[in-house]
Design a protein around this motif. Structure first.
Motif, PDB file in Angstrom:
ATOM      1  N   ASP A  37      -0.090 -37.081 -21.500  1.00  0.00           N
ATOM      2  CA  ASP A  37       0.663 -37.014 -20.245  1.00  0.00           C
ATOM      3  C   ASP A  37       0.852 -38.399 -19.641  1.00  0.00           C
ATOM      4  O   ASP A  37       1.902 -38.710 -19.076  1.00  0.00           O
ATOM      5  CB  ASP A  37      -0.068 -36.118 -19.228  1.00  0.00           C
ATOM      6  CG  ASP A  37      -0.066 -34.659 -19.634  1.00  0.00           C
ATOM      7  OD1 ASP A  37       0.830 -34.264 -20.415  1.00  0.00           O
ATOM      8  OD2 ASP A  37      -0.956 -33.912 -19.184  1.00  0.00           O
ATOM      9  N   LEU A  38      -0.179 -39.231 -19.735  1.00  0.00           N
ATOM     10  CA  LEU A  38      -0.147 -40.548 -19.109  1.00  0.00           C
ATOM     11  C   LEU A  38      -0.787 -41.572 -20.044  1.00  0.00           C
ATOM     12  O   LEU A  38      -1.847 -41.313 -20.622  1.00  0.00           O
ATOM     13  CB  LEU A  38      -0.919 -40.527 -17.780  1.00  0.00           C
ATOM     14  CG  LEU A  38      -1.079 -41.857 -17.046  1.00  0.00           C
ATOM     15  CD1 LEU A  38       0.261 -42.333 -16.492  1.00  0.00           C
ATOM     16  CD2 LEU A  38      -2.095 -41.726 -15.914  1.00  0.00           C
ATOM     17  N   VAL A  39      -0.130 -42.710 -20.192  1.00  0.00           N
ATOM     18  CA  VAL A  39      -0.691 -43.818 -20.968  1.00  0.00           C
ATOM     19  C   VAL A  39      -0.533 -45.087 -20.138  1.00  0.00           C
ATOM     20  O   VAL A  39       0.571 -45.410 -19.693  1.00  0.00           O
ATOM     21  CB  VAL A  39       0.001 -43.997 -22.327  1.00  0.00           C
ATOM     22  CG1 VAL A  39      -0.605 -45.192 -23.072  1.00  0.00           C
ATOM     23  CG2 VAL A  39      -0.117 -42.729 -23.167  1.00  0.00           C
ATOM     24  N   THR A  46       3.504 -45.142 -19.358  1.00  0.00           N
ATOM     25  CA  THR A  46       4.379 -44.117 -19.923  1.00  0.00           C
ATOM     26  C   THR A  46       3.923 -42.772 -19.378  1.00  0.00           C
ATOM     27  O   THR A  46       2.730 -42.517 -19.256  1.00  0.00           O
ATOM     28  CB  THR A  46       4.358 -44.087 -21.465  1.00  0.00           C
ATOM     29  OG1 THR A  46       3.148 -43.486 -21.919  1.00  0.00           O
ATOM     30  CG2 THR A  46       4.485 -45.486 -22.038  1.00  0.00           C
ATOM     31  N   ARG A  47       4.890 -41.944 -19.053  1.00  0.00           N
ATOM     32  CA  ARG A  47       4.592 -40.615 -18.514  1.00  0.00           C
ATOM     33  C   ARG A  47       5.351 -39.576 -19.334  1.00  0.00           C
ATOM     34  O   ARG A  47       6.563 -39.678 -19.480  1.00  0.00           O
ATOM     35  CB  ARG A  47       5.003 -40.501 -17.050  1.00  0.00           C
ATOM     36  CG  ARG A  47       4.364 -41.506 -16.114  1.00  0.00           C
ATOM     37  CD  ARG A  47       4.877 -41.299 -14.690  1.00  0.00           C
ATOM     38  NE  ARG A  47       4.308 -42.248 -13.747  1.00  0.00           N
ATOM     39  CZ  ARG A  47       4.892 -43.394 -13.402  1.00  0.00           C
ATOM     40  NH1 ARG A  47       6.054 -43.727 -13.939  1.00  0.00           N
ATOM     41  NH2 ARG A  47       4.319 -44.203 -12.526  1.00  0.00           N
ATOM     42  N   VAL A  66      -4.912 -43.405 -11.932  1.00  0.00           N
ATOM     43  CA  VAL A  66      -4.879 -42.323 -12.919  1.00  0.00           C
ATOM     44  C   VAL A  66      -5.013 -40.971 -12.227  1.00  0.00           C
ATOM     45  O   VAL A  66      -4.288 -40.012 -12.559  1.00  0.00           O
ATOM     46  CB  VAL A  66      -5.984 -42.511 -13.975  1.00  0.00           C
ATOM     47  CG1 VAL A  66      -6.112 -41.268 -14.853  1.00  0.00           C
ATOM     48  CG2 VAL A  66      -5.691 -43.737 -14.838  1.00  0.00           C
ATOM     49  N   GLU A  67      -5.920 -40.874 -11.273  1.00  0.00           N
ATOM     50  CA  GLU A  67      -6.109 -39.615 -10.536  1.00  0.00           C
ATOM     51  C   GLU A  67      -4.823 -39.206  -9.834  1.00  0.00           C
ATOM     52  O   GLU A  67      -4.429 -38.026  -9.870  1.00  0.00           O
ATOM     53  CB  GLU A  67      -7.238 -39.771  -9.522  1.00  0.00           C
ATOM     54  CG  GLU A  67      -8.623 -39.861 -10.140  1.00  0.00           C
ATOM     55  CD  GLU A  67      -9.704 -40.137  -9.124  1.00  0.00           C
ATOM     56  OE1 GLU A  67     -10.880 -39.841  -9.402  1.00  0.00           O
ATOM     57  OE2 GLU A  67      -9.377 -40.662  -8.034  1.00  0.00           O
ATOM     58  N   ARG A  68      -4.168 -40.159  -9.204  1.00  0.00           N
ATOM     59  CA  ARG A  68      -2.926 -39.841  -8.503  1.00  0.00           C
ATOM     60  C   ARG A  68      -1.835 -39.438  -9.495  1.00  0.00           C
ATOM     61  O   ARG A  68      -1.094 -38.473  -9.264  1.00  0.00           O
ATOM     62  CB  ARG A  68      -2.457 -41.056  -7.700  1.00  0.00           C
ATOM     63  CG  ARG A  68      -1.241 -40.780  -6.821  1.00  0.00           C
ATOM     64  CD  ARG A  68      -0.738 -42.032  -6.153  1.00  0.00           C
ATOM     65  NE  ARG A  68      -0.089 -42.920  -7.099  1.00  0.00           N
ATOM     66  CZ  ARG A  68       1.184 -42.797  -7.494  1.00  0.00           C
ATOM     67  NH1 ARG A  68       1.927 -41.805  -7.032  1.00  0.00           N
ATOM     68  NH2 ARG A  68       1.703 -43.653  -8.349  1.00  0.00           N
ATOM     69  N   ARG A  91       6.929 -35.276 -13.005  1.00  0.00           N
ATOM     70  CA  ARG A  91       5.838 -36.151 -13.432  1.00  0.00           C
ATOM     71  C   ARG A  91       6.367 -37.520 -13.826  1.00  0.00           C
ATOM     72  O   ARG A  91       5.780 -38.551 -13.507  1.00  0.00           O
ATOM     73  CB  ARG A  91       5.079 -35.522 -14.600  1.00  0.00           C
ATOM     74  CG  ARG A  91       3.822 -36.284 -14.995  1.00  0.00           C
ATOM     75  CD  ARG A  91       3.112 -35.649 -16.163  1.00  0.00           C
ATOM     76  NE  ARG A  91       2.676 -34.295 -15.859  1.00  0.00           N
ATOM     77  CZ  ARG A  91       3.109 -33.219 -16.504  1.00  0.00           C
ATOM     78  NH1 ARG A  91       3.959 -33.345 -17.496  1.00  0.00           N
ATOM     79  NH2 ARG A  91       2.682 -32.026 -16.178  1.00  0.00           N
ATOM     80  N   VAL A  92       7.515 -37.526 -14.502  1.00  0.00           N
ATOM     81  CA  VAL A  92       8.087 -38.792 -14.966  1.00  0.00           C
ATOM     82  C   VAL A  92       8.647 -39.618 -13.808  1.00  0.00           C
ATOM     83  O   VAL A  92       8.504 -40.844 -13.769  1.00  0.00           O
ATOM     84  CB  VAL A  92       9.192 -38.515 -16.004  1.00  0.00           C
ATOM     85  CG1 VAL A  92       9.951 -39.796 -16.347  1.00  0.00           C
ATOM     86  CG2 VAL A  92       8.589 -37.902 -17.265  1.00  0.00           C
ATOM     87  N   LEU A  93       9.267 -38.955 -12.830  1.00  0.00           N
ATOM     88  CA  LEU A  93       9.977 -39.660 -11.768  1.00  0.00           C
ATOM     89  C   LEU A  93       9.281 -39.598 -10.407  1.00  0.00           C
ATOM     90  O   LEU A  93       9.908 -39.804  -9.375  1.00  0.00           O
ATOM     91  CB  LEU A  93      11.396 -39.101 -11.643  1.00  0.00           C
ATOM     92  CG  LEU A  93      12.302 -39.341 -12.852  1.00  0.00           C
ATOM     93  CD1 LEU A  93      13.630 -38.615 -12.682  1.00  0.00           C
ATOM     94  CD2 LEU A  93      12.539 -40.827 -13.058  1.00  0.00           C
ATOM     95  N   ARG A  94       7.995 -39.338 -10.416  1.00  0.00           N
ATOM     96  CA  ARG A  94       7.275 -39.152  -9.156  1.00  0.00           C
ATOM     97  C   ARG A  94       7.314 -40.383  -8.257  1.00  0.00           C
ATOM     98  O   ARG A  94       7.203 -40.272  -7.030  1.00  0.00           O
ATOM     99  CB  ARG A  94       5.827 -38.753  -9.425  1.00  0.00           C
ATOM    100  CG  ARG A  94       4.971 -39.829 -10.082  1.00  0.00           C
ATOM    101  CD  ARG A  94       3.602 -39.288 -10.456  1.00  0.00           C
ATOM    102  NE  ARG A  94       2.929 -38.724  -9.298  1.00  0.00           N
ATOM    103  CZ  ARG A  94       1.994 -37.770  -9.363  1.00  0.00           C
ATOM    104  NH1 ARG A  94       1.622 -37.293 -10.546  1.00  0.00           N
ATOM    105  NH2 ARG A  94       1.429 -37.315  -8.279  1.00  0.00           N
ATOM    106  N   ASP A  95       7.478 -41.579  -8.817  1.00  0.00           N
ATOM    107  CA  ASP A  95       7.515 -42.794  -8.010  1.00  0.00           C
ATOM    108  C   ASP A  95       8.878 -43.048  -7.388  1.00  0.00           C
ATOM    109  O   ASP A  95       9.022 -43.937  -6.551  1.00  0.00           O
ATOM    110  CB  ASP A  95       7.124 -44.014  -8.863  1.00  0.00           C
ATOM    111  CG  ASP A  95       5.634 -44.057  -9.155  1.00  0.00           C
ATOM    112  OD1 ASP A  95       4.870 -43.356  -8.465  1.00  0.00           O
ATOM    113  OD2 ASP A  95       5.239 -44.781 -10.079  1.00  0.00           O
TER     114      ASP A  95
END
Length: 409
Positions: free
Chosen positions: A44-46, A110-111, A133-135, A179-183
């Motif tokens: 999911d996250l790297v 990467t998400r 990472v938690e966020r 998840r990919v565009l949360r920012d």
């Protein structure tokens, strides 16, 4: 007998040493050209650190990153959630080029298998990495339980989903997109009875609600009409909606914006009067939709008072437009002229043709000519100052910078 006794002693000594100085397995993962594809697709996250052994900033980060990787692994032990990886740019030059690495160390994210242009730019501490990472692994979508909650949400861009259930395949695609565009966007969702009156029976619905300074009220609400199970289509639509042509520059994102290397066209405004912001966005969207040589930005005049002061301006002079080329700042003569077709476009073209820079060097000659004649001169000399936004670019006190040459504009 003597040999056996010595051997037993060495074994006991080795055991004691291992207890006092345990050999620990590295918690971060070595990422190479061969394995990076599998790594980013299966997690999911790297979070990747791109480094070289001869960079002192890379060496300073190394133990911090490693300790953070250990804590993250302890907190999220399940496979497929998160990996902290390291890329040696001296041995993995193809990967470094693929991620456009121009300084060491660079931290990339990467998400959901998607490589992001943006970097991790937060604090470089164990605690900050773990919190990041938690966020990132927290739920990217806020659920609403009453329609009135939507009215209370204030965001630059908001995607609202109306779904029949959480088990719907279309909702799972929406979650991955969020998840990919949360920012870049805010995401909300309502299920079942809460939203059933807001979408057609038996059909899910996605709506984008623009920011409060949206200038085209016809596009304030936009409905997604594509395939809701297609991640590619959802990502494209959401990216277009959530990443506007005109962005707001802050001290938090300034390093990221300046590192893109494009000159900045800045509209400084007084936050007590947002009308000029809407006017600026209207002109940019109508005249510069295909312009990719410059970054269009709005800037709070109070927050960026120092550049204004440097240009000899104050709050009383707002709104004001200027180009920062990272060498000089060129002031647009009159804000109201943005409504004259082609005037702002010519200002930008004059930057790239070198005319603004030429005018800068001819400033002295202009003043001398003006002083030696009694005739009125119709043309105003260019207003030019040294760049101030270049001070917000990545610092050599934090990175080993490479490829630092750039043309002067």
């Amino acid at each position: 007998m003597k040999v056996i006794g010595s051997w037993n002693f060495l074994i006991r000594l080795a055991i004691i040493c291992c207890q006092l100085f345990p050999v620990t397995e590295s918690s971060s993962v070595v990422v190479t050209q061969e394995n990076y594809g599998d790594i980013i697709k299966s997690n999911d996250l790297v979070l990747l650190t791109f480094y070289v052994d001869w960079c002192r900033f890379s060496k300073l980060l190394e133990p911090i990153f490693e300790e953070a990787a250990a804590k993250v692994r302890e907190k999220f032990p399940e496979d497929g959630r998160v990996i902290l990886g390291r890329v040696n740019c001296d041995t993995e030059m193809e990967l470094a080029n693929m991620f456009n690495i121009i300084k060491y160390p660079t931290l990339k994210v990467t998400r959901g298998g998607v490589i992001h242009r943006e970097e991790y730019r937060g604090q470089r501490s164990v605690e900050a990495f773990v919190e990041f990472v938690e966020r990132e692994l927290s739920d990217p979508i806020k659920e609403f339980h009453n329609i009135s909650e939507l009215q209370d949400e204030v965001a630059d861009g908001l995607v609202i989903g109306y779904f029949m259930s959480k088990d719907d395949e279309e909702y799972l695609s929406y979650r991955r997109t969020a998840r990919v565009l949360r920012d870049h966007c805010r995401f909300m969702v309502g299920f079942g009875e809460v939203s059933k009156d807001l979408h057609p029976p038996g059909k899910n619905l996605l709506i984008f609600r623009a920011d409060s300074s949206s200038i085209n009220h016809k596009e304030y609400y936009s409905e997604y009409s594509g395939n809701m199970t297609s991640i590619q289509e959802l990502l494209y639509w959401t990216t277009v909606k959530c990443m506007p042509l005109v962005r707001e520059i802050t001290f938090e994102n300034a390093e990221e914006v300046t590192e893109e290397g494009l000159p900045l066209l800045l509209a400084f405004y007084d936050k007590n009067n947002m009308d000029p912001v809407r006017e600026f966005k209207t002109v940019i969207q109508s005249e510069f939709a295909d312009e990719n040589r410059i970054n269009f930005l709005t800037a709070d005049g109070a927050r960026f008072a120092h550049p204004l002061f440097h240009m000899g301006k104050t709050k009383a002079d707002l709104p004001l437009i200027a180009i920062d080329s990272f060498q000089h700042m060129y002031v647009f003569p009159k804000f109201a002229d943005i409504h004259k077709p082609g005037v702002l476009k010519k200002f930008i073209e004059d930057l790239y043709s070198g005319q603004l820079h030429l005018d800068y060097h001819m400033d002295v000659d202009f003043d001398e000519e003006k002083n030696n004649t009694t005739e009125e001169v119709d043309v105003s000399p260019p207003v030019v100052h040294e760049s101030k936004f270049k001070d917000l670019m990545p610092s050599k006190h934090r990175y080993t910078l490479i490829n630092r040459t750039r043309d002067e504009l």
